[in-house]
Design a protein around this motif. Sequence first.
Motif, mmCIF file in Angstrom:
data_model
loop_
_atom_site.group_PDB
_atom_site.id
_atom_site.type_symbol
_atom_site.label_atom_id
_atom_site.label_comp_id
_atom_site.label_asym_id
_atom_site.label_seq_id
_atom_site.Cartn_x
_atom_site.Cartn_y
_atom_site.Cartn_z
ATOM 1 N N ALA A 4 -4.918 0.825 6.661
ATOM 2 C CA ALA A 4 -4.687 0.626 8.097
ATOM 3 C C ALA A 4 -5.028 -0.803 8.508
ATOM 4 C CB ALA A 4 -5.508 1.621 8.911
ATOM 5 N N GLY A 5 -6.030 -1.394 7.878
ATOM 6 C CA GLY A 5 -6.352 -2.788 8.150
ATOM 7 C C GLY A 5 -5.235 -3.725 7.729
ATOM 8 N N TRP A 6 -4.593 -3.411 6.599
ATOM 9 C CA TRP A 6 -3.440 -4.202 6.146
ATOM 10 C C TRP A 6 -2.317 -4.122 7.162
ATOM 11 C CZ3 TRP A 6 1.377 -2.045 5.241
ATOM 12 C CH2 TRP A 6 2.331 -2.889 4.643
ATOM 13 N N TYR A 7 -2.045 -2.922 7.667
ATOM 14 C CA TYR A 7 -0.965 -2.742 8.635
ATOM 15 C C TYR A 7 -1.240 -3.542 9.908
ATOM 16 C CZ TYR A 7 2.389 -0.505 11.757
ATOM 17 O OH TYR A 7 3.407 -0.282 12.636
ATOM 18 N N ALA A 8 -2.465 -3.458 10.410
ATOM 19 C CA ALA A 8 -2.812 -4.193 11.629
ATOM 20 C C ALA A 8 -2.652 -5.692 11.413
ATOM 21 C CB ALA A 8 -4.244 -3.853 12.042
ATOM 22 N N GLY B 33 -0.074 -5.972 -5.664
ATOM 23 C CA GLY B 33 0.279 -7.231 -5.032
ATOM 24 C C GLY B 33 0.466 -8.328 -6.057
ATOM 25 N N ALA B 34 1.031 -9.444 -5.605
ATOM 26 C CA ALA B 34 1.260 -10.571 -6.498
ATOM 27 C C ALA B 34 1.473 -11.835 -5.689
ATOM 28 C CB ALA B 34 2.468 -10.309 -7.394
ATOM 29 N N GLN B 35 1.295 -12.955 -6.356
ATOM 30 C CA GLN B 35 1.631 -14.268 -5.817
ATOM 31 C C GLN B 35 2.911 -14.740 -6.510
ATOM 32 O OE1 GLN B 35 -0.304 -15.604 -3.340
ATOM 33 N NE2 GLN B 35 -1.486 -13.697 -3.503
ATOM 34 N N TYR B 36 3.714 -15.523 -5.784
ATOM 35 C CA TYR B 36 5.000 -15.965 -6.298
ATOM 36 C C TYR B 36 5.219 -17.430 -5.939
ATOM 37 C CZ TYR B 36 5.745 -10.890 -6.103
ATOM 38 O OH TYR B 36 5.620 -9.531 -6.237
ATOM 39 N N ALA B 37 6.089 -18.075 -6.698
ATOM 40 C CA ALA B 37 6.452 -19.468 -6.430
ATOM 41 C C ALA B 37 7.835 -19.727 -7.021
ATOM 42 C CB ALA B 37 5.431 -20.423 -7.056
ATOM 43 N N PRO B 38 8.528 -20.763 -6.552
ATOM 44 C CA PRO B 38 9.820 -21.097 -7.148
ATOM 45 C C PRO B 38 9.671 -21.387 -8.642
ATOM 46 C CG PRO B 38 9.499 -22.304 -5.103
ATOM 47 C CD PRO B 38 8.184 -21.667 -5.430
ATOM 48 N N TRP C 270 0.844 -1.195 0.000
ATOM 49 C CA TRP C 270 0.000 0.000 0.000
ATOM 50 C C TRP C 270 0.878 1.244 0.000
ATOM 51 C CZ3 TRP C 270 -5.383 0.186 0.150
ATOM 52 C CH2 TRP C 270 -6.034 -1.021 0.376
ATOM 53 N N SER C 271 0.458 2.264 -0.730
ATOM 54 C CA SER C 271 1.125 3.567 -0.677
ATOM 55 C C SER C 271 0.042 4.634 -0.625
ATOM 56 C CB SER C 271 1.997 3.795 -1.910
ATOM 57 O OG SER C 271 2.989 2.804 -2.022
ATOM 58 N N LEU C 272 0.121 5.507 0.368
ATOM 59 C CA LEU C 272 -0.866 6.567 0.531
ATOM 60 C C LEU C 272 -0.424 7.814 -0.221
ATOM 61 C CD1 LEU C 272 -3.566 6.886 2.083
ATOM 62 C CD2 LEU C 272 -2.258 8.068 3.870
ATOM 63 N N ILE C 273 -1.327 8.357 -1.016
ATOM 64 C CA ILE C 273 -1.088 9.625 -1.699
ATOM 65 C C ILE C 273 -1.811 10.753 -0.961
ATOM 66 C CG2 ILE C 273 -1.408 10.935 -3.834
ATOM 67 C CD1 ILE C 273 -1.147 8.363 -5.391
ATOM 68 N N GLU C 274 -3.071 10.504 -0.647
ATOM 69 C CA GLU C 274 -3.889 11.441 0.110
ATOM 70 C C GLU C 274 -4.921 10.624 0.875
ATOM 71 O OE1 GLU C 274 -4.495 13.806 1.965
ATOM 72 O OE2 GLU C 274 -4.387 15.567 0.644
ATOM 73 N N THR C 275 -5.647 11.237 1.773
ATOM 74 C CA THR C 275 -6.509 10.514 2.707
ATOM 75 C C THR C 275 -7.369 9.463 2.028
ATOM 76 O OG1 THR C 275 -6.567 12.520 4.042
ATOM 77 C CG2 THR C 275 -8.183 10.794 4.557
ATOM 78 N N ASP C 276 -8.015 9.825 0.944
ATOM 79 C CA ASP C 276 -8.914 8.895 0.251
ATOM 80 C C ASP C 276 -8.346 8.417 -1.074
ATOM 81 O OD1 ASP C 276 -10.983 8.959 2.203
ATOM 82 O OD2 ASP C 276 -11.528 10.960 1.493
ATOM 83 N N ASP C 277 -7.045 8.377 -1.167
ATOM 84 C CA ASP C 277 -6.417 7.972 -2.423
ATOM 85 C C ASP C 277 -5.104 7.250 -2.115
ATOM 86 O OD1 ASP C 277 -5.627 7.627 -5.007
ATOM 87 O OD2 ASP C 277 -5.623 9.757 -5.549
ATOM 88 N N GLU D 75 1.633 0.657 -14.896
ATOM 89 C CA GLU D 75 0.347 0.473 -15.569
ATOM 90 C C GLU D 75 -0.765 0.988 -14.660
ATOM 91 O OE1 GLU D 75 -0.075 -3.619 -16.601
ATOM 92 O OE2 GLU D 75 1.669 -3.641 -17.897
ATOM 93 N N PRO D 76 -1.034 2.289 -14.665
ATOM 94 C CA PRO D 76 -1.957 2.863 -13.685
ATOM 95 C C PRO D 76 -3.367 2.304 -13.753
ATOM 96 C CG PRO D 76 -1.381 4.470 -15.384
ATOM 97 C CD PRO D 76 -0.452 3.331 -15.546
ATOM 98 N N ASP D 77 -3.841 1.936 -14.930
ATOM 99 C CA ASP D 77 -5.214 1.442 -15.031
ATOM 100 C C ASP D 77 -5.409 0.113 -14.320
ATOM 101 O OD1 ASP D 77 -5.833 3.650 -16.482
ATOM 102 O OD2 ASP D 77 -5.649 2.675 -18.431
ATOM 103 N N ALA D 78 -4.312 -0.629 -14.094
ATOM 104 C CA ALA D 78 -4.422 -1.941 -13.464
ATOM 105 C C ALA D 78 -4.295 -1.871 -11.942
ATOM 106 C CB ALA D 78 -3.361 -2.876 -14.019
ATOM 107 N N LEU D 79 -3.936 -0.707 -11.421
ATOM 108 C CA LEU D 79 -3.724 -0.570 -9.989
ATOM 109 C C LEU D 79 -5.041 -0.289 -9.276
ATOM 110 C CD1 LEU D 79 -0.534 1.597 -10.264
ATOM 111 C CD2 LEU D 79 -0.625 -0.640 -9.236
ATOM 112 N N ARG D 80 -5.201 -0.898 -8.114
ATOM 113 C CA ARG D 80 -6.418 -0.725 -7.337
ATOM 114 C C ARG D 80 -6.253 0.437 -6.376
ATOM 115 N NH1 ARG D 80 -8.022 -6.412 -4.863
ATOM 116 N NH2 ARG D 80 -9.567 -5.038 -3.951
ATOM 117 N N LYS D 81 -7.260 1.283 -6.306
ATOM 118 C CA LYS D 81 -7.199 2.433 -5.410
ATOM 119 C C LYS D 81 -8.107 2.198 -4.210
ATOM 120 C CE LYS D 81 -5.564 5.892 -8.496
ATOM 121 N NZ LYS D 81 -5.614 7.300 -8.834
ATOM 122 N N ALA D 82 -7.701 2.743 -3.079
ATOM 123 C CA ALA D 82 -8.486 2.617 -1.865
ATOM 124 C C ALA D 82 -8.166 3.814 -0.979
ATOM 125 C CB ALA D 82 -8.163 1.293 -1.168
#
Length: 424
Positions: free
Chosen positions: A412-416, A377-382, A365-372, A399-406
Amino acid sequence: MAGVTRRQFGAFTGASAAALTLPTYLRAQGKPRVVVIGGGAGGATAARYIAKDSDGSIDVTLIENSDVYTTCFYSNLYVGGFRSFESITHSYDALQSSYGITKVTGMATGVDRDKKIVMMADGASVPYDRLVVAPGIDLIWDSVSGYSEALSEIAPHAWKAGEQTKILKAKLDAIENGQQILMVAPPNPYRCPPGPYERASMMAHVLKSKGLTESKIIIIDPKPKFSKQGVFQEGWEKHYPGMIEWYGPDVHGGIEGIDVEAGTVETDLDTFKGAFLNIIPAQKAGAIAASAGLTDDSGFCPIQSESMRSTVDDAVFVIGDACIAGDMPKSGFSANSQAKVAAMTIRGDLVGSKVFPAKYSNTCWSLIETDDSIKVGAQYAPGDGKIASTQGFVSQMDEPDALRKANYEESAGWYAGITTDMFG
């Protein structure tokens, strides 16, 4: 002898009668012993999962030089005023009281891999059957000409969370309208690829909230592009128009050096001046990894992708920012994921528990502004001898169109979640 010579080992332990009185950390000698060096996102997770899932059948010792752990992830949100310093600082108490882990507060200075002993700065030694090395990163101070560890008190890097983070915030809070902040971003590879650009966003958030919209953050980057670039620049234009400027090497021509006292960054084509400098140097694995003989010419540690086991010693595992993890970025979430694979493999080695095929994941996660905020993310394997990406929200960070915004509350839920997974 691997890691250090026998003469060096003798220097650590001493040959005098007085040295014989130095402490050795020995517990439950009938049990297999795991020592974890480093109590961050990788080390704390590994220690907890080994102790928890072995149900007391493995003796676990965690060596960490600090009494508490302050997360690098989310430290930018402290700088931006979204979090208190206390909220990103965590105790090791639960690891000891709930999981029976022995916490040794001190500095590991060497590893005798032949004898399977970790040497401590106070002269003590800690024996192991399996060793987890999770020291994070060290900074290559002279990678930016004119910079040094001493000068970081004036021009903070804040790439190791703690007092440096407080220095950075204090300098930001002292900025006056119209003054500039200069950031020198690091070259690849480094801890937290989007981190410098989230930090710039948080700096701009503070300046904007105080009405200091004539001030600017100038990012002077040795890289031609950066993680999540499209969405960051879109967000900067939306929320902080004219306040953040990014210059890649095609614009500045190359970074020649800095003058901390003068507040300048000299490039091939220009001289930039700011009220304060935020210098983030190049990075390498924490010093103990090199002294143990676990690094290669890159300064980081090669590992076996199916287990996180060191390629140079089957009894040693390297996780987190110090390792070479293929497609996985150097992030707290990556370290947490790698720790679980290492813990599972170690339990298989020592008590014969079932070992499943390795699966890894990362969410950032990277915060730009309060609501933005930006989530990738990705899954990985050997795969093909390295940890390879199998699927994700994006295949390329630009690829900005593929990124999810929240928003902040979701991040904060991810951090916890990740800190609870580390400390219980």
